[in-house]
Enzyme design. Structure first.
Site, PDB file in Angstrom:
ATOM      1  N   ASP A  13      49.446  33.293  37.864  1.00 60.77           N
ATOM      2  CA  ASP A  13      48.770  33.815  39.053  1.00 60.77           C
ATOM      3  C   ASP A  13      49.792  34.551  39.896  1.00 60.77           C
ATOM      4  O   ASP A  13      51.005  34.305  39.800  1.00 60.77           O
ATOM      5  CB  ASP A  13      48.129  32.687  39.869  1.00 60.77           C
ATOM      6  CG  ASP A  13      47.291  33.232  41.024  1.00 60.77           C
ATOM      7  OD1 ASP A  13      46.474  34.137  40.782  1.00 60.77           O
ATOM      8  OD2 ASP A  13      47.459  32.770  42.158  1.00 60.77           O
ATOM      9  N   SER A  14      49.291  35.453  40.732  1.00 59.45           N
ATOM     10  CA  SER A  14      50.181  36.192  41.623  1.00 59.45           C
ATOM     11  C   SER A  14      50.769  35.291  42.705  1.00 59.45           C
ATOM     12  O   SER A  14      51.749  35.660  43.350  1.00 59.45           O
ATOM     13  CB  SER A  14      49.429  37.351  42.278  1.00 59.45           C
ATOM     14  OG  SER A  14      48.329  36.864  43.031  1.00 59.45           O
ATOM     15  N   CYS A  76      44.085  34.659  37.796  1.00 64.54           N
ATOM     16  CA  CYS A  76      44.153  35.586  38.929  1.00 64.54           C
ATOM     17  C   CYS A  76      43.077  36.627  38.674  1.00 64.54           C
ATOM     18  O   CYS A  76      43.103  37.306  37.640  1.00 64.54           O
ATOM     19  CB  CYS A  76      45.535  36.245  38.990  1.00 64.54           C
ATOM     20  SG  CYS A  76      45.690  37.594  40.190  1.00 64.54           S
ATOM     21  N   THR A  78      42.479  39.427  40.224  1.00 68.08           N
ATOM     22  CA  THR A  78      42.975  40.800  40.267  1.00 68.08           C
ATOM     23  C   THR A  78      43.657  41.171  38.955  1.00 68.08           C
ATOM     24  O   THR A  78      43.427  42.247  38.397  1.00 68.08           O
ATOM     25  CB  THR A  78      43.958  40.988  41.439  1.00 68.08           C
ATOM     26  OG1 THR A  78      43.312  40.625  42.666  1.00 68.08           O
ATOM     27  CG2 THR A  78      44.428  42.427  41.532  1.00 68.08           C
ATOM     28  N   GLU A 161      47.588  31.518  52.049  1.00 67.99           N
ATOM     29  CA  GLU A 161      49.028  31.545  51.754  1.00 67.99           C
ATOM     30  C   GLU A 161      49.856  31.082  52.954  1.00 67.99           C
ATOM     31  O   GLU A 161      50.941  30.521  52.785  1.00 67.99           O
ATOM     32  CB  GLU A 161      49.458  32.963  51.348  1.00 67.99           C
ATOM     33  CG  GLU A 161      48.832  33.462  50.050  1.00 67.99           C
ATOM     34  CD  GLU A 161      49.621  33.056  48.828  1.00 67.99           C
ATOM     35  OE1 GLU A 161      50.817  32.785  48.942  1.00 67.99           O
ATOM     36  OE2 GLU A 161      49.019  33.007  47.729  1.00 67.99           O
ATOM     37  N   CYS A 195      38.128  34.845  43.763  1.00 77.47           N
ATOM     38  CA  CYS A 195      39.575  34.759  43.973  1.00 77.47           C
ATOM     39  C   CYS A 195      39.940  33.286  43.939  1.00 77.47           C
ATOM     40  O   CYS A 195      39.254  32.456  44.547  1.00 77.47           O
ATOM     41  CB  CYS A 195      39.977  35.381  45.309  1.00 77.47           C
ATOM     42  SG  CYS A 195      41.730  35.171  45.722  1.00 77.47           S
ATOM     43  N   THR A 196      41.019  32.980  43.253  1.00 74.76           N
ATOM     44  CA  THR A 196      41.360  31.569  43.061  1.00 74.76           C
ATOM     45  C   THR A 196      41.870  30.893  44.326  1.00 74.76           C
ATOM     46  O   THR A 196      41.975  29.672  44.377  1.00 74.76           O
ATOM     47  CB  THR A 196      42.411  31.425  41.945  1.00 74.76           C
ATOM     48  OG1 THR A 196      43.526  32.278  42.223  1.00 74.76           O
ATOM     49  CG2 THR A 196      41.812  31.803  40.598  1.00 74.76           C
ATOM     50  N   HIS A 197      42.172  31.676  45.360  1.00 80.90           N
ATOM     51  CA  HIS A 197      42.561  31.072  46.640  1.00 80.90           C
ATOM     52  C   HIS A 197      41.354  30.522  47.406  1.00 80.90           C
ATOM     53  O   HIS A 197      41.495  29.615  48.226  1.00 80.90           O
ATOM     54  CB  HIS A 197      43.239  32.109  47.539  1.00 80.90           C
ATOM     55  CG  HIS A 197      44.627  32.474  47.133  1.00 80.90           C
ATOM     56  ND1 HIS A 197      44.903  33.182  45.990  1.00 80.90           N
ATOM     57  CD2 HIS A 197      45.826  32.247  47.734  1.00 80.90           C
ATOM     58  CE1 HIS A 197      46.203  33.377  45.899  1.00 80.90           C
ATOM     59  NE2 HIS A 197      46.790  32.818  46.932  1.00 80.90           N
TER      60      HIS A 197
END
Length: 278
Positions: A13-14, A76, A78, A161, A195-197
């Site tokens: 993941d980013s 991710c 994206t 984040e 989105c995984t967040h």
């Protein structure tokens, strides 16, 4: 190019969001070995161009292959939207045609047929994922009768984040995008957290939408899809080591990653800092 020996499952993941995918995969399949790589130094990927996301993702995949991974999940959205197809078609045949790189968009879309009654779907994602139209195109292929409305939520990843996702200040940005997408299509009955967040915003999201709307977080569905994939591909399953070991790597601060990972996994982790080069 890479050593032909059994190895772990790689999860890329980013940043930290992919830990929500990793957590569900590891809980569903605890016997396997895993390596998680977060490219935290270069996050977020969402606003970046296709070429840059592809370049960064390719570098990370190559590093995980060097670490012995036989199968990699791009946890991710994206990267799955902007890099997966090119890596599968151009890079894998050159690197090692027997290894695999899989994404998170297809497994997520596959379950929509069972969940939506109105056949009206809302997609919440980063600017990069939404602009790629990857979800819309995949849904059109599998469920041409569905109506898809998408909403880019550029502030949601920074909220997570920076550990502000549960703060009162987050309410404005979360409510703003939910109100906008539901106003665009009031018939939406299923919202995809693309989105995984975003699963960390789950409680906030549920506050601001009608109770009948189903909110789809990806982790459990991706984990189930991976388990099914390995059942259908015993040749790949045989190439995976099973020692119940997990390693974590980050391109940024070890301390910062360990602190954030404890929020996502509810467990302390040991992490090593690495440098990714093309």
């Amino acid at each position: 190019m890479f050593a032909q020996v059994p190895g772990p499952i790689g999860i890329f993941d980013s940043g930290y969001g992919g830990l929500t995918i990793f957590d569900k995969i590891r809980k569903r399949m605890p016997a396997y070995d895993y390596i998680y790589l977060g490219d935290n130094a270069r996050t977020p990927y969402g606003p970046r161009s296709f070429d840059v996301v592809y370049q960064f993702t390719r570098q990370a995949v190559e590093r995980l292959f060097e670490e012995g991974c036989q199968l990699i999940i791009l946890a991710c959205n994206t990267a799955s939207a902007k890099a997966l197809r090119t890596i599968q078609q151009q890079d894998l045949p050159r690197w090692d045609a027997d290894r695999r790189v899989l994404g998170v968009i297809r497994p997520t879309v596959e379950v929509l047929g069972e969940l939506s009654r109105t056949r009206h779907i809302g997609i919440l994602g980063t600017t990069g994922t939404i602009s790629s139209q990857s979800y819309t195109l995949e849904i059109e292929k599998l469920f041409p009768d569905m109506t898809v409305t998408s909403e880019a939520c550029p502030m949601w990843v920074p909220l997570v984040e920076n550990n502000e996702y549960d703060s009162p200040g987050a309410d404005y940005f979360i409510r703003k995008h939910l109100d906008h997408i539901l106003a665009a299509d009031p018939q939406i009955d299923t919202l995809v957290l693309g989105c995984t967040h975003y699963p960390l915003l789950w409680d906030k999201i549920k506050q601001f939408i009608p109770q009948h709307i189903h909110v789809l977080a990806q982790g459990e569905y991706v984990a189930a899809s991976l388990e099914n994939y390995l059942m259908r591909h015993p040749e790949m399953e045989a190439r995976l080591t099973k020692g119940s070991q997990s390693r974590f790597m980050t391109t940024e601060s070890e301390e910062k990653f360990a602190e954030a990972a404890s929020l996502f996994l509810q467990d302390p982790v040991e992490v090593s800092q690495i440098t990714i080069e093309g």
